[in-house]
Design a protein around this motif. Structure first.
Motif, PDB file in Angstrom:
ATOM      1  N   VAL A 105      15.742   3.246   4.795  1.00 42.42           N
ATOM      2  CA  VAL A 105      14.728   2.270   4.402  1.00 42.42           C
ATOM      3  C   VAL A 105      13.448   2.466   5.213  1.00 42.42           C
ATOM      4  O   VAL A 105      12.340   2.482   4.665  1.00 42.42           O
ATOM      5  N   ILE A 106      13.590   2.621   6.526  1.00 41.45           N
ATOM      6  CA  ILE A 106      12.412   2.802   7.385  1.00 41.45           C
ATOM      7  C   ILE A 106      11.658   4.064   7.002  1.00 41.45           C
ATOM      8  O   ILE A 106      10.434   4.057   6.808  1.00 41.45           O
ATOM      9  N   SER A 109      10.108   3.979   3.471  1.00 43.32           N
ATOM     10  CA  SER A 109       8.995   3.042   3.360  1.00 43.32           C
ATOM     11  C   SER A 109       7.734   3.535   4.041  1.00 43.32           C
ATOM     12  O   SER A 109       6.624   3.300   3.565  1.00 43.32           O
ATOM     13  N   LEU A 161       3.286  -2.295   3.153  1.00 41.92           N
ATOM     14  CA  LEU A 161       4.717  -2.143   3.388  1.00 41.92           C
ATOM     15  C   LEU A 161       5.530  -2.884   2.334  1.00 41.92           C
ATOM     16  O   LEU A 161       6.613  -2.440   1.951  1.00 41.92           O
ATOM     17  N   THR A 164       5.879  -0.385  -0.514  1.00 41.91           N
ATOM     18  CA  THR A 164       6.738   0.785  -0.280  1.00 41.91           C
ATOM     19  C   THR A 164       8.198   0.399  -0.026  1.00 41.91           C
ATOM     20  O   THR A 164       9.115   1.089  -0.484  1.00 41.91           O
ATOM     21  N   ILE A 165       8.419  -0.694   0.694  1.00 41.15           N
ATOM     22  CA  ILE A 165       9.806  -1.126   0.941  1.00 41.15           C
ATOM     23  C   ILE A 165      10.456  -1.546  -0.370  1.00 41.15           C
ATOM     24  O   ILE A 165      11.624  -1.240  -0.637  1.00 41.15           O
ATOM     25  N   VAL A 168      11.739   1.329  -2.286  1.00 40.01           N
ATOM     26  CA  VAL A 168      13.008   1.847  -1.771  1.00 40.01           C
ATOM     27  C   VAL A 168      14.174   1.045  -2.334  1.00 40.01           C
ATOM     28  O   VAL A 168      15.208   1.595  -2.714  1.00 40.01           O
ATOM     29  N   TYR A 169      13.995  -0.279  -2.415  1.00 42.94           N
ATOM     30  CA  TYR A 169      15.065  -1.150  -2.920  1.00 42.94           C
ATOM     31  C   TYR A 169      15.058  -1.270  -4.451  1.00 42.94           C
ATOM     32  O   TYR A 169      15.939  -1.901  -5.020  1.00 42.94           O
ATOM     33  N   SER A 173       7.556  -4.455  -6.638  1.00 44.99           N
ATOM     34  CA  SER A 173       6.687  -4.168  -5.497  1.00 44.99           C
ATOM     35  C   SER A 173       5.538  -5.154  -5.391  1.00 44.99           C
ATOM     36  O   SER A 173       5.032  -5.412  -4.289  1.00 44.99           O
ATOM     37  N   PHE A 218       9.964  -5.608   6.876  1.00 43.12           N
ATOM     38  CA  PHE A 218      11.235  -4.939   6.631  1.00 43.12           C
ATOM     39  C   PHE A 218      12.346  -5.970   6.413  1.00 43.12           C
ATOM     40  O   PHE A 218      13.187  -5.823   5.523  1.00 43.12           O
ATOM     41  N   SER A 222      13.824  -6.923   2.560  1.00 39.49           N
ATOM     42  CA  SER A 222      15.258  -6.658   2.440  1.00 39.49           C
ATOM     43  C   SER A 222      15.980  -7.883   1.885  1.00 39.49           C
ATOM     44  O   SER A 222      16.847  -7.774   1.002  1.00 39.49           O
TER      45      SER A 222
END
Length: 621
Positions: A105-106, A109, A161, A164-165, A168-169, A173, A218, A222
Motif C-alpha cells: 500500500v505504501i 501509493s 494521497l 493514489t491510496i 491501490v484499494y 479516488s 493511509f 484504508s
C-alpha cells in the motif's frame, strides 16, 4: 527499443491482464499487484530484452525496465486500462502477509507521486540557489509564484494521497480525495485560531496542521475502503451512486478529524523521533549501517516505505537527516559505473558503464547500474557496500540535512541539502572510492592473470599462451543443432550469450567443466556452472519447461557446490517431458560472452557423446 512489443510481452508473461489487480510505475519499475504470482513467468521475463530484473517483494511483482519505464507503462495501460481499472480481489487473490500488504500500500501509493515530488523538489532547490545568489528576493511576487509551484504538492499531499491510496484499494479516488481535502478546508482550518481543540457533537476534536501529513491518510483511506465495500453490499445498486459517497463522507470526515487524523500525526511524529534519535545518538555508526544496507532495501523494492518518515521530518521545519545518509549509496553506484567504464575494454560494457553513469549523475536513477553492472559482476557489490558505508559515515559526521524534499541524488538536487559543501564531500568520498576499486582490483571474479606458463617456454609460445583457452565439453548425449534453430528468441537471438544447442536422447546432464554451480532454479530445468577462469555456462533443458514446475526433473547438486567435469547435475525423464508436449532442445550458452575474445563451436552438427569437445573459448589476457 520497441515499447509496444515489450509491453505486450510483459503483459503476456505476468499472466495476462486478467491476472493484474493493479499497475503503477516509479522511476524505473513497473509495479504489478497480481491475483496470483505463480501465473507469472519471472524467469522468462528476466530473459526478455528490455527487462533488467524481476523483483518480487512488498506485495508487488516488480519488473525493472530502466529509464524507458513510463513509455512501456503507457502501452501496457493501453492494453489493459489499469489506470482506471477497479479490479476485484476475488478468491484467486494472492495471499500475502500483513507486512507485505502494508509495504504494498505504501509503495503503490507513493510511487505515482514520485515524479511530481522530484519536479517540485527541483523547483524548491532552484529557489534556494536563486535566493543565495541574490538573483531573486524572498519577498517578491516572482518568488511567491515559484514557491507555490514547489510547495503545492506537499501542502495538498493529503488530497493527492487520497487519490493514489484509493487506487491501490480500488475504491473511489474522488471520495478519498475529498476526505483529505476536508482536513485542509478553510472552515476547518479556521477552527485552529480559537485554540488547541474544538468539538463535534460534544466529542473533543484536537486541532492539528494536516498540510504535508502522510500517515493520517493511509489510515483514513484504508478504513474508508472497508466502509465502501460494506456499503456497496448492503445498499441497492440503484442508490449507490449518491448514497455511498454521502454516507462515507458523513462518517469518515468527522472520524478522521476526531480520531484518525490526530493518531496518524502522532504515529508519524513518534516514528520520526525514534529514527532521528537513533541517528543523532551516533550519526557516524548509523550512517555506516544505513549506507551499507540501503542497496538491499532498494533491491527488494521497499525503499519508498521511508518516504513518510522523511516527509514527517520535513514537516517539522527542522530538516531531515535520513536522506543525506542514504545518498552515498547512489553515489557509490555511479562510481562503480565510472570505474567499470574506465577499466573495461569491452565496447558494449563500456557503453553501458558510460551511459548509466551519465544517467545517474543527471537524473539520480541508479537501477540500470544496479541490475546492468552490480548484480552482473557481483564483485562490485562488495565495493558498493564499503564505499556507501564510508560515505554515509562521513555525511553523518558532518551533520548534513535535507531542507527541501528530493529522494534522488543528482547534480540538480544538490542545493536541497545543507550544508551543501559537506554533502558534496560525502558523495565524492563514496563515488571516488567506488570508482577506484574496479580500477585496482577488477570488476569481476574472472579478472585474473592467465595460467602461468612454464619458464622454459619459447618467447613466441609464451605470447601465444597469454590467450588462455577453455574447453566446454558436451554435457549431453544427442544431436548438435545450431543455436539459431532454438524455438526461443531469447536464445536464438544470442541475447543470453553465444553457444550451441543439443537435442538429447538420454536424460542425464553432466557438468561440462570443472567449477562451481553458479545458478539453479526451483523447477530444476536449468543450471549454470562457472569455471575458475570465469567462463559461465548456462544449460537450459527444453523449451518452456519451466511450466512443468519440476516434474520429470531431479537436480543432484545445489548452488555453490564444487563440481568436476562429468559430474551428474540433473537427471530428467525424456519421454515424460515429450509426452507433456514440450521440446527438449537444450541451449548451452556462455552467459558472459562479452568478456571473451572468441567463442568457437568445436563440434559439428549431428550426433555427439557426453564429454566430447563442444565449445572453445579464448580470452585475450
Amino acid at each position: 527499443m520497441d515499447h509496444s512489443k515489450l509491453a505486450k510481452e510483459i503483459l503476456h508473461l505476468v499472466g495476462g491482464k486478467e491476472n493484474v489487480q493493479s499497475l503503477t510505475h516509479c522511476a524505473t519499475r513497473l509495479r504489478f499487484v497480481l491475483n496470483n504470482n505463480e501465473r507469472a513467468d519471472a524467469k522468462k521475463l528476466e530473459q526478455t530484452s528490455g527487462v533488467l530484473k524481476v523483483v518480487i517483494g512488498g506485495g508487488q511483482f516488480q519488473v525493472v525496465i530502466g529509464n524507458d519505464v513510463s513509455e512501456v507503462y503507457k502501452h501496457i495501460d493501453r492494453e489493459g486500462g489499469f489506470a482506471n481499472k477497479e479490479a476485484s480481489q476475488g478468491n484467486d487473490a494472492q495471499k500475502t502477509s500483513l507486512t507485505s500488504k502494508i509495504f504494498s500500500v505504501i509503495s503503490g501509493s507513493l510511487s505515482p507521486l514520485i515524479p511530481v515530488f522530484a519536479g517540485a523538489g527541483l523547483v524548491k532547490a532552484l529557489l534556494i540557489v536563486l535566493e543565495r545568489l541574490g538573483w531573486i528576493a524572498a519577498d517578491s511576487s516572482t518568488y511567491a509564484i515559484l514557491a507555490a509551484a514547489g510547495n503545492s504538492v506537499f501542502y495538498f499531499l493529503p488530497i493527492m494521497l487520497g487519490v493514489t491510496i484509493a487506487r491501490v484499494y480500488n475504491v473511489s479516488s474522488f471520495v478519498a480525495a475529498a476526505i483529505g481535502a476536508a482536513l485542509l478546508e478553510p472552515n476547518f482550518t479556521a477552527l485552529g485560531t480559537t485554540g488547541g481543540s474544538t468539538s463535534f457533537l460534544g466529542i473533543p476534536v484536537p486541532l492539528l496542521d494536516y498540510a504535508s501529513s502522510v500517515f493520517p491518510m493511509f489510515i483514513a483511506v484504508s478504513l474508508y475502503a472497508v466502509l465502501e465495500r460494506f456499503l456497496k453490499r448492503i445498499i441497492h445498486k440503484n442508490l449507490q451512486l449518491f448514497a455511498v459517497p454521502f454516507i462515507s463522507l458523513v462518517i469518515m470526515v468527522p472520524l478522521t478529524a476526531i480520531l484518525i487524523g490526530p493518531f496518524g500525526v502522532y504515529v508519524g511524529q513518534w516514528i520520526g523521533v525514534a529514527v532521528n534519535f537513533l541517528i543523532n545518538a551516533n550519526p557516524i555508526i548509523a550512517g555506516a549501517i544505513l549506507g551499507g544496507v540501503w542497496f538491499f532495501v532498494v533491491l527488494l523494492g521497499l525503499h519508498w516505505a521511508v518516504v513518510p518518515i522523511i516527509m514527517s521530518n520535513l514537516a517539522t521545519g527542522n530538516g531531515d537527516v535520513i536522506v543525506p545518509l542514504l545518498a552515498p549509496s547512489s553515489a557509490a553506484a555511479m562510481g562503480i559505473a565510472l570505474g567499470v567504464f574506465l577499466k573495461t575494454r569491452d565496447k558494449d560494457l563500456k557503453a553501458l558503464g558510460g551511459s548509466t553513469f551519465l544517467s545517474g549523475i543527471l537524473s539520480g536513477v541508479t537501477e540500470p547500474i544496479m541490475y546492468g553492472i552490480i548484480l552482473r559482476y557481483r564483485k562490485t557489490l562488495i565495493y558498493l557496500i564499503i564505499a556507501s558505508a564510508v560515505g554515509s559515515a562521513v555525511e553523518g559526521a558532518l551533520g548534513v540535512k535535507l531542507i527541501a524534499f528530493n529522494f534522488f541524488v543528482s547534480i540538480f538536487t544538490l542545493p536541497a541539502q545543507s550544508p551543501l559543501l559537506y554533502f558534496v564531500i560525502g558523495l565524492l568520498v563514496s563515488l571516488l572510492l567506488a570508482a577506484i576499486f574496479p580500477l585496482l582490483f577488477g570488476y569481476d571474479t574472472a579478472d585474473k592473470k592467465a595460467h602461468p606458463t612454464a619458464q622454459t617456454e619459447h618467447p613466441a609460445e609464451a605470447a601465444a599462451s597469454q590467450q588462455s583457452e577453455t574447453i566446454v565439453f558436451s554435457p549431453l548425449s544427442g544431436r548438435v543443432v545450431g543455436l539459431e534453430q532454438v524455438e526461443d528468441a531469447v536464445f536464438s537471438s544470442e541475447s543470453m550469450g553465444k553457444g550451441i544447442a543439443i537435442e538429447p536422447d538420454k536424460g542425464v546432464l553432466l557438468s561440462p567443466l570443472d567449477g562451481k554451480v553458479a545458478v539453479t532454479v526451483g523447477s530444476s530445468h536449468a543450471i549454470a556452472v562457472r569455471a575458475e577462469d570465469g567462463v559461465e555456462v548456462l544449460m537450459h533443458i527444453g523449451i518452456d519447461t519451466v511450466k512443468l514446475k519440476g516434474r520429470h526433473f531431479s537436480q543432484k547438486v545445489s548452488e555453490g557446490d564444487t563440481v568436476r567435469k562429468g559430474d551428474v547435475l540433473i537427471e530428467f525423464d525424456v519421454e515424460g517431458i515429450k509426452a507433456e508436449g514440450f521440446k527438449l532442445t537444450t541451449p548451452i550458452v556462455i552467459t558472459n560472452t562479452h568478456e571473451f575474445r572468441e567463442i568457437r563451436v568445436a563440434a559439428s552438427t549431428g550426433p555427439i557423446q557426453p564429454l566430447q569437445d563442444l565449445l572453445k573459448i579464448t580470452k585475450q589476457e
